[in-house]
Scaffold this active site. Structure first.
Site, short mmCIF file in Angstrom:
data_model
loop_
_atom_site.label_atom_id
_atom_site.label_comp_id
_atom_site.label_asym_id
_atom_site.label_seq_id
_atom_site.Cartn_x
_atom_site.Cartn_y
_atom_site.Cartn_z
N ASP A 280 34.25 -30.15 0.03
CA ASP A 280 34.11 -29.80 1.45
C ASP A 280 35.24 -30.41 2.26
O ASP A 280 35.10 -31.51 2.77
CB ASP A 280 32.75 -30.30 1.94
CG ASP A 280 32.46 -29.93 3.39
OD1 ASP A 280 33.03 -28.94 3.87
OD2 ASP A 280 31.66 -30.65 4.01
N GLU B 279 36.89 -29.25 11.76
CA GLU B 279 35.61 -28.57 11.55
C GLU B 279 34.46 -29.55 11.50
O GLU B 279 33.39 -29.30 12.05
CB GLU B 279 35.67 -27.76 10.25
CG GLU B 279 34.51 -26.78 10.07
CD GLU B 279 33.27 -27.40 9.47
OE1 GLU B 279 32.18 -26.83 9.61
OE2 GLU B 279 33.39 -28.47 8.83
N GLU B 280 34.65 -30.68 10.84
CA GLU B 280 33.55 -31.63 10.67
C GLU B 280 33.15 -32.30 11.99
O GLU B 280 32.03 -32.81 12.11
CB GLU B 280 33.92 -32.70 9.64
CG GLU B 280 34.20 -32.18 8.24
CD GLU B 280 32.97 -31.64 7.53
OE1 GLU B 280 31.90 -31.54 8.16
OE2 GLU B 280 33.08 -31.33 6.33
N ASP C 255 40.11 -31.38 7.25
CA ASP C 255 39.47 -32.61 7.73
C ASP C 255 38.19 -32.84 6.95
O ASP C 255 37.60 -31.91 6.39
CB ASP C 255 39.19 -32.53 9.24
CG ASP C 255 38.08 -31.55 9.59
OD1 ASP C 255 38.22 -30.37 9.23
OD2 ASP C 255 37.07 -31.96 10.20
N HIS D 157 29.10 -34.60 2.37
CA HIS D 157 28.73 -35.47 3.50
C HIS D 157 28.07 -36.76 3.04
O HIS D 157 27.73 -37.61 3.88
CB HIS D 157 27.81 -34.75 4.50
CG HIS D 157 28.45 -33.62 5.23
ND1 HIS D 157 28.00 -33.18 6.46
CD2 HIS D 157 29.52 -32.84 4.94
CE1 HIS D 157 28.76 -32.17 6.87
NE2 HIS D 157 29.69 -31.95 5.95
#
Length: 454
Positions: free
Chosen positions: A123, A156-157, A92, A423
């Site tokens: 990421d 996870e995010e 994710d 991000h």
């Protein structure tokens, strides 16, 4: 690159790695159905499962976790008596934010200036490709010398804890002698680094109400309590004038005693505008690795376009608090909640909802696995010795795994070095880092197997 024979194997596999990362990045796998269809995450999970099956993994399964997402599991048996290593990544990703600010489409892997751009490239879809690349190189160069479990998380995010709760309910599933979390990064491109600490986090959503409904600002403004103004004042109470986080009862003076982060380097990495100062006190390392940090990550308010002259009756914000090692995330949540309720101006009605939480983590860097990784990184990065650093981000699963498997050694490596801009818009991965870290992981697995046989 080192002349070690397996390095040539890793290099030969890089075109395939790029093609596969392109396929994986193309899934808009943001684990929030309010932003992207759930089917995008499901398709990404299926892709990961198929990739594991293609590498002869057994017991490949799509795990329905309690938060409504799926994690992918697989097991690759090794030689009899070999240790078991768990490799972690997540598929994710963060939302792309302003897609118009990307120089290339966020979900289309694009090569530019020697880097590969795309959401999740570093990421942490790149982390999964790193694991695959290391295992393929070993298979082509004599075989994988350990038993391998792979777990690839689907939320996870979001910090919603689905995999943590699933692991707690099925403690035998992820049991391993050592665990490699492929979700951090080198301190700088070309400087091999393991991450020794992680800040934990808590995520709160605060709603503030002052009126039964919006009012005409000309008729009532000046006396009617404005909820948006109250929210601004409340959020401002979370920082001192110098920007230091100020949550009542939360310590903010811890010092970092390891690798330091020069301020000039940080300003460059963070792309701080000329003339704008950094916030907080102490060294940069103190501020980002050893101390709490509050961030307002979202606020509901009328947009400028279409705004009306109204006194707002209600306002809402989402707040992230990073919690350093040595502090308890649940206690920090309680302190932040109490602070928000105590500092609401004008008797405003405040409701606080917890939407995520994870404990901070500190690794045991004296363990045999770290010795094996240090040797591997020195071979993959000639002339460089392995460094240990902190990371300001959170991986809540680490503490769950440490609690479930107290004898297991946990190492954190990955592709999210500063230039990756995770991000943010224009996230990217360095293909050289992908190649070197894949080699390092392959050599680590070999070194670790040898250390267990000795």
């Amino acid at each position: 690159m080192t002349a070690h024979p397996i390095s040539e194997t890793v290099a030969s596999l890089m075109p395939r790695a790029k093609a596969e990362l392109s396929e994986l990045v193309a899934f808009r796998s943001v684990a929030d159905p309010a932003q992207f269809p759930k089917s995008e995450c499901e398709a990404a999970a299926d892709w990961v499962a198929d990739a594991l099956r293609a590498e002869d993994f057994q017991d490949v399964a799509l795990l329905d976790t309690p938060d409504g997402t799926r994690s992918v599991y697989g097991f690759l048996p090794g030689p009899a008596g070999a240790p078991t290593v768990l490799l972690y990544a997540h598929y994710d990703v963060q939302p792309p934010l302003d897609e118009s600010a990307w120089l290339s489409p966020p979900f289309e892997l694009t090569e530019r200036d020697g880097r590969w751009y795309g959401r999740g490239s570093a990421d942490c879809k790149g982390g999964f490709i790193m694991h695959l690349l290391a295992l393929r190189a070993l298979k082509a160069d004599g075989g994988v010398p350990v038993s391998v479990k792979v777990i690839v998380e689907g939320s996870e995010e979001q910090g919603t804890g689905g995999l943590e709760r699933y692991a707690e309910a099925h403690p035998e599933l992820l049991a391993a002698d050592t665990i490699v979390i492929g979700d951090t990064g080198n301190f700088r491109v070309g400087l091999p680094t393991v991450t020794a600490t992680l800040r934990g986090m808590t995520m709160l959503r605060v709603t503030l109400d002052t009126l039964e409904g919006n009012l005409h600002s000309g008729q009532f403004g000046g006396a009617a309590p404005d909820a948006l103004a109250a929210m601004i004042q409340l959020l401002a109470s979370l920082r001192a004038e110098d920007g230091t986080t100020t949550v009542d009862g939360l310590a903010t003076d811890t010092e970092w005693d390891g690798l330091q982060y020069p301020e000039a380097d940080f300003r460059k990495d963070a792309k701080v505008l000329d003339g704008v100062g950094l916030i907080g006190t102490g060294t940069v390392a103190d501020r980002i690795w050893a101390r709490p940090a509050v961030t307002v990550i979202g606020i509901d308010c009328p947009p400028v376009v279409g705004a009306t002259p109204s006194v707002q009756a209600s306002a809402r914000a989402q707040i992230s608090l990073r919690v350093p090692p040595g502090q308890d995330a649940a206690e920090a949540t309680g302190l932040l909640t109490a602070h928000l309720k105590a500092h609401a101006p004008w008797g405003s009605r405040v409701a606080v909802e917890q939407v995520g939480q994870g404990q901070p983590f500190r690794a045991d860097t004296s363990s045999p696995a770290y010795t094996s990784m240090a040797r591997a990184m020195e071979a993959a990065y000639p002339g460089e010795k392995m460094q240990t650093s902190g990371m300001g981000g959170s991986i809540p699963l680490c503490n769950t795994l440490a609690a479930l498997y107290p004898e297991a050694e946990i190492l954190l490596i990955g592709l999210s070095e500063p230039e990756a801009q995770i991000h943010a818009v224009n996230e990217s991965v360095s293909p050289e880092e992908l190649e070197r870290l894949s080699l390092a992981e392959a050599l680590f697995l070999r070194n670790y197997a040898e250390s267990k046989r000795a």
